[in-house]
Scaffold this active site. Structure first.
Site, short mmCIF file in Angstrom:
data_model
loop_
_atom_site.label_atom_id
_atom_site.label_comp_id
_atom_site.label_asym_id
_atom_site.label_seq_id
_atom_site.Cartn_x
_atom_site.Cartn_y
_atom_site.Cartn_z
N CYS A 196 0.82 -1.29 -0.04
CA CYS A 196 -0.17 0.02 -0.07
C CYS A 196 0.95 1.29 0.00
O CYS A 196 0.39 2.21 -0.67
CB CYS A 196 -0.84 -0.06 1.25
SG CYS A 196 -0.17 -0.02 2.84
N HIS A 255 -2.71 1.46 6.65
CA HIS A 255 -2.90 1.50 5.51
C HIS A 255 -2.60 2.78 4.94
O HIS A 255 -2.79 3.86 5.74
CB HIS A 255 -4.38 0.97 5.30
CG HIS A 255 -4.64 0.80 3.58
ND1 HIS A 255 -3.95 0.14 2.55
CD2 HIS A 255 -5.54 1.49 2.81
CE1 HIS A 255 -4.36 0.32 1.55
NE2 HIS A 255 -5.30 1.10 1.69
N ASP A 278 -7.34 5.78 -3.39
CA ASP A 278 -6.38 4.52 -3.04
C ASP A 278 -6.28 3.61 -4.13
O ASP A 278 -6.84 2.95 -4.73
CB ASP A 278 -7.34 3.75 -2.02
CG ASP A 278 -6.61 2.70 -1.17
OD1 ASP A 278 -5.39 2.29 -1.77
OD2 ASP A 278 -6.95 2.41 -0.41
N GLU A 366 -14.51 9.95 18.61
CA GLU A 366 -14.86 8.68 19.20
C GLU A 366 -15.80 8.79 20.28
O GLU A 366 -15.07 9.43 21.42
CB GLU A 366 -13.96 7.57 19.20
CG GLU A 366 -13.36 7.07 17.80
CD GLU A 366 -14.31 6.01 17.10
OE1 GLU A 366 -15.46 6.00 17.64
OE2 GLU A 366 -13.84 5.83 15.83
N GLU A 371 -20.29 11.29 16.24
CA GLU A 371 -19.58 10.22 15.62
C GLU A 371 -20.57 9.04 15.14
O GLU A 371 -20.81 8.52 14.23
CB GLU A 371 -18.52 9.76 16.29
CG GLU A 371 -17.84 8.59 15.43
CD GLU A 371 -18.13 7.13 16.00
OE1 GLU A 371 -18.09 6.44 14.81
OE2 GLU A 371 -18.98 7.09 16.91
#
Length: 637
Positions: A196, A255, A278, A366, A371
């Site tokens: 990646c 990632h 991506d 979070e 959220e």
């Protein structure tokens, strides 16, 4: 009838225009200009001179700049900077990996144009493809698909098998230039191999070369949701060992993708700016392995029905994770974690070597109502889309549908952990930094928060992981029996010798330690785990004397074998745009245990300004001991 003027010669004033347009590092012989900025050309006529008021020359141009950044420091960082950092490791140990983007190196612009011409879009319909190249949305999707080779003769083959004998281990790369030049020199045969961060780094080079502001993003604990329900399922056995996921859902240790800056006239207002792209081949988009552009603002708000691939991008940063215990052919739900996916989303700071945490760009903090509301909105939009799809098809959806009413209750009432019921918590704590070649020492901390005695049986295990979350076989196991008095805390010491883990390590140097605890006569299980990234000593680079354009410069590279055993097949690679014309490879051979060595390289810098030198040492036992040095090259007299 008046005779028209005939152009005999056109002077594009390439050198002067390119300086004004900040493209002189690409070329001074060919005109390369940027959108939305004036440039000058001179026309010479063969049949007379131009007479103002009598002669007319009409130019038709389109200069709308859909990728304009109004901040000069941002333009310098995201278009002009030819080196940077890609963040790797894990959320508890984030390390910068230096990278040479090299978008202004010789022939890279030609490689980028070749890449566009090799795309399936150009091969099928060249006229339409060229007409659409003014759209950054279109160009970014073409480039994204061409960086990987899953559909076409793209730049890189992906490989997560740990077998790289017929190519280059992805961890060894330190720059994009060698990859892109190899791709073109071999007739556009895919280069072996990438993962990646390599896909993202090469895409950054191409997009910056084409003038589209681009940065490289790392997401720690990144979700890969294969069935589109915004849930990552993880499975464990009764020893605490994580199992290969039959659904292929995974949480990548980290990632890496790109963000590109562009207007999004195809979306509602407010969703322009940074867009996720991506190039790692995970899922298809309109039949090709690419992802994006997905608006970062849309991801944050749960607008997963907006183009392109916003649902998949949302799951990478904000999916929920459900842990399951597999025993006797049955699955027991351990816990649903709403905050484990998407942590410390990172990129290089503007004109600084510091890390910039941009998590708040992607999601609300979070634990906040905002959220959970964004998550619920995303689920509802997916449910609506699936319902419409099943009605059109006259059949049931192929993929499992989330139960929205149940999900709403969960948003209002967070699920209890088994530790909340048993009133015992388990946690790992490292005793010192985990260095490669040394024993790993840690303790399991058990805490009883109840007013009763607790008798625990805890199964412990350790196994290597690939950075995409795929588990390898366990190599260490232990069982602890712990009795806790009310309100008592105890530690259980553990040691994993180097001799035990060395032969089981992956290139990623990741070890996952797990503990699965249970209290006598109770069905609930307590799961604790921790990911350890083993560290190497970095390479030291010293510049011996002033760095001046077109004058010899000596560079000292100091490195060592960190292991208590001999290593062979050692190769040192050194590169740096504007400092070295090409990547330098030095065959070192054998390094004795703990041996320290130095190499002196001589080069002639050919570009002034801030530069970076990147180095990598590989051997038969390790692949990616890295180092870097920032230098400033003076123009001289």
């Amino acid at each position: 009838m008046a005779e028209g003027l005939e152009v005999a010669l056109t002077d594009f004033q390439s050198s002067r225009n390119n300086v004004r347009h900040h493209t002189q590092e690409i070329s001074v012989d060919h005109l390369i200009v940027r959108r939305g900025q004036a440039f000058s050309i001179t026309l010479y006529f063969s049949n007379g001179s131009f007479q103002p008021g009598l002669d007319n020359i009409i130019f038709v141009t389109e200069t709308e700049d859909a990728v304009y950044l109004d901040s000069e420091p941002q333009r310098q960082e995201y278009v002009m900077n030819d080196y940077g950092f890609i963040y790797q490791g894990n959320k508890n140990w984030i390390r910068p990996c230096p990278w040479n983007y090299g978008q202004f190196e010789d022939n890279i612009i030609d490689v980028c144009l070749t890449l566009l011409d090799k795309s399936l879009h150009f091969q099928i319909d060249p006229a339409t493809d060229c007409a659409l190249r003014g759209s950054p949305i279109y160009v970014s999707r073409v480039v994204c698909a061409m960086i990987n080779s899953n559909d076409d003769s793209g730049v890189l083959n992906g490989n997560w098998s740990e077998n790289y004998t017929d190519g280059v281990n992805p961890a060894e790369w330190t720059g994009s230039v060698a990859i892109l030049k190899q791709w073109r020199a071999t007739g556009c045969q895919p280069v072996r191999y990438g993962q990646c961060w390599v896909f993202a780094a090469v895409m950054c080079t191409v997009m910056r070369c084409l003038g589209i502001p681009t940065r490289v993003i790392t997401n720690f604990d990144s979700g890969h949701d294969t069935d589109g329900n915004l849930i990552i399922d993880e499975y464990y056995d009764n020893t605490g060992r994580i199992l290969n996921n039959k659904k292929k859902d995974t949480i990548w240790n980290f990632h890496v993708w790109n963000e590109c800056w562009m207007a999004r006239q195809d979306l509602p207002p407010g969703y322009g700016g940074w867009q996720v792209l991506d190039a790692t081949p995970q899922e298809t988009s309109n039949g090709l392995y690419c992802c994006g552009p997905a608006s970062v603002s849309a991801i944050k708000e749960g607008e997963v029905d907006l183009d392109y691939d916003t649902r998949f991008a949302f799951s990478m940063v904000n999916a929920d994770c459900v842990s399951w215990l597999v025993h006797g052919g049955r699955e027991q739900k351990l816990h649903r974690d709403t905050s484990s996916v998407g942590n410390f989303i990172s990129t290089k700071s503007i004109q600084s070597d510091e890390r910039d945490d941009i998590t708040e760009n992607y999601k609300y903090r979070e634990g906040t109502p905002q959220e959970r509301q964004a998550f619920l909105k995303a689920l509802q939009k997916l449910e609506a889309r699936r319902s419409q799809g099943s009605l059109r098809a006259g059949s049931q959806p192929l993929r499992p549908t989330p139960r929205i009413q149940e999900e709403t209750r969960r948003l209002d009432t967070p699920s209890l952990r088994p530790s909340d019921i048993i009133q015992v918590s388990l946690k790992f704590q490292l005793l010192g930094r985990p260095n490669m070649g040394q024993d790993i020492r840690f303790v399991l901390l058990a805490l009883n928060v109840s007013s009763q005695f607790k008798d625990l049986k805890v199964n412990l295990s350790a196994q290597s992981l690939l950075h995409d979350g795929s588990p390898l076989s366990p190599f260490w196991q232990d069982t602890a029996f712990i009795t806790l008095a009310p309100q008592e805390a105890k530690t259980y010491p553990c040691t994993i010798p180097y001799s035990q883990y060395s032969q089981y390590l992956s290139t990623d140097k990741l070890i996952r330690i797990s503990a699965l605890g249970e209290e006598k006569s109770r069905p609930e299980k307590i799961l604790a785990n921790k990911i350890i990234t083993l560290s190497y000593p970095s390479i030291t680079i010293n510049v011996l004397g002033p760095a001046i354009v077109n004058q010899p410069l000596s560079i000292e590279v100091i490195f060592s074998n960190p292991l208590s055993e001999q290593v062979a097949d050692c190769v040192l690679t050194v590169e740096g745009s504007g400092v070295f014309k090409k990547q330098q490879r030095v065959l070192i051979g054998v390094l004795k245990p703990q041996h320290r060595a130095r190499v002196i390289l001589t080069t002639v810098p050919f570009k002034s300004g801030p530069r970076q030198i990147q180095a990598n040492l590989r051997s038969d036992k390790f692949k990616d001991i890295k180092g870097y040095r920032n230098i400033y090259v003076d123009f001289g007299l």
